[in-house]
Design an enzyme around this catalytic site. Sequence first.
Site, PDB file in Angstrom:
ATOM      1  N   ASP A 154      48.667  37.029  39.699  1.00 45.81           N
ATOM      2  CA  ASP A 154      49.187  38.049  38.779  1.00 45.81           C
ATOM      3  C   ASP A 154      50.185  38.987  39.457  1.00 45.81           C
ATOM      4  O   ASP A 154      50.720  39.894  38.808  1.00 45.81           O
ATOM      5  CB  ASP A 154      48.050  38.849  38.132  1.00 45.81           C
ATOM      6  CG  ASP A 154      47.109  39.494  39.129  1.00 45.81           C
ATOM      7  OD1 ASP A 154      47.008  38.988  40.263  1.00 45.81           O
ATOM      8  OD2 ASP A 154      46.456  40.498  38.777  1.00 45.81           O
ATOM      9  N   HIS A 166      41.610  44.457  50.041  1.00 45.03           N
ATOM     10  CA  HIS A 166      41.388  43.627  48.867  1.00 45.03           C
ATOM     11  C   HIS A 166      40.779  42.306  49.331  1.00 45.03           C
ATOM     12  O   HIS A 166      40.457  42.135  50.509  1.00 45.03           O
ATOM     13  CB  HIS A 166      42.719  43.431  48.121  1.00 45.03           C
ATOM     14  CG  HIS A 166      42.580  42.850  46.754  1.00 45.03           C
ATOM     15  ND1 HIS A 166      41.609  43.256  45.863  1.00 45.03           N
ATOM     16  CD2 HIS A 166      43.278  41.876  46.113  1.00 45.03           C
ATOM     17  CE1 HIS A 166      41.729  42.571  44.744  1.00 45.03           C
ATOM     18  NE2 HIS A 166      42.730  41.720  44.874  1.00 45.03           N
TER      19      HIS A 166
END
EC number: 3.1.26.11
Length: 301
Positions: free
Chosen positions: A64, A140
């Site tokens: 994304d 992340h």
Amino acid sequence: MKLTILGCYAATPRTLTNPTSQVLEIKNRLFLIDCGEGTQVQLRKNKIKFSKINHIFISHLHGDHLYGLIGTISTFSLLGRTTDLHIYGPKGIKELILLQLKLTESWTTYDLFFHELESKESEVIFEDKRVIVRTIPLKHRVYTNGYLFQEKPDERKLNVEAVQSYDIHVAYYQKIKNGSDITLDNGTVVENHKLTFDPPPSKSYAFCSDTVYNEAVIPIIQNTDVLYHESTFLESEAPLALKTLHSTAKEAAAIALKANVKQLILGHYSTRYDGIERFKEEAETVFPNVLLADDGLSFEL
């Protein structure tokens, strides 16, 4: 300085929402930040000239934030681009793009330069006479960086009346604007602040892509004018945010408060929610100056 949001939603594209991509205009330069699916369509909708984009910054190798890149690169070729294109992103991005170009036999009409990143410390990755860009290491599920864009100070503004009162020759004007003191013929030294005005304050913009709540970014983004920080979840899903290494709106606001930024822009909303107003409401309980990103919105910073 102008920020145009091309997409700001998490995970998958939908009919009316797009994954992460944005364009920062700073000192007459256009920087493309992340490149989710639909980026080139959004560039056209927002009337942003492809030819003005010479630098693309990718935060991490999740779809994304990346899957629009090969299409954008290919379209640049179809439009006859000849100007160099520089791509900054995690190690592996060069292999990923070149493999797609190789298998589709779609080599570019211009030179591609890849600047692959591996450091877990903040580092300067771009610099010219007007702008400096450094990484913001994030936490992340894969190696991820945000980016801090800073204007370099303008030259000082000449105080014409003061310069003329000292009978200083025009040949010294540029030296004065560069910050130098001037020694007169009689040996008197005139300090620069008596001959010039301060330039407008330099602006800065921090982009913090996908990340769990991470106070390590605070020293890097301290006193930044505008912070874009991911806010994938509301506080009711805080355990899910921690599990997936994302942030809530409140956590983004806490980072903004502790870093003493002037303005916070929220984005990267999970598509599980019906609307985005609650993100602003929750963040404002912690930090007062909150704006909501949305596809197609532009912010004059």
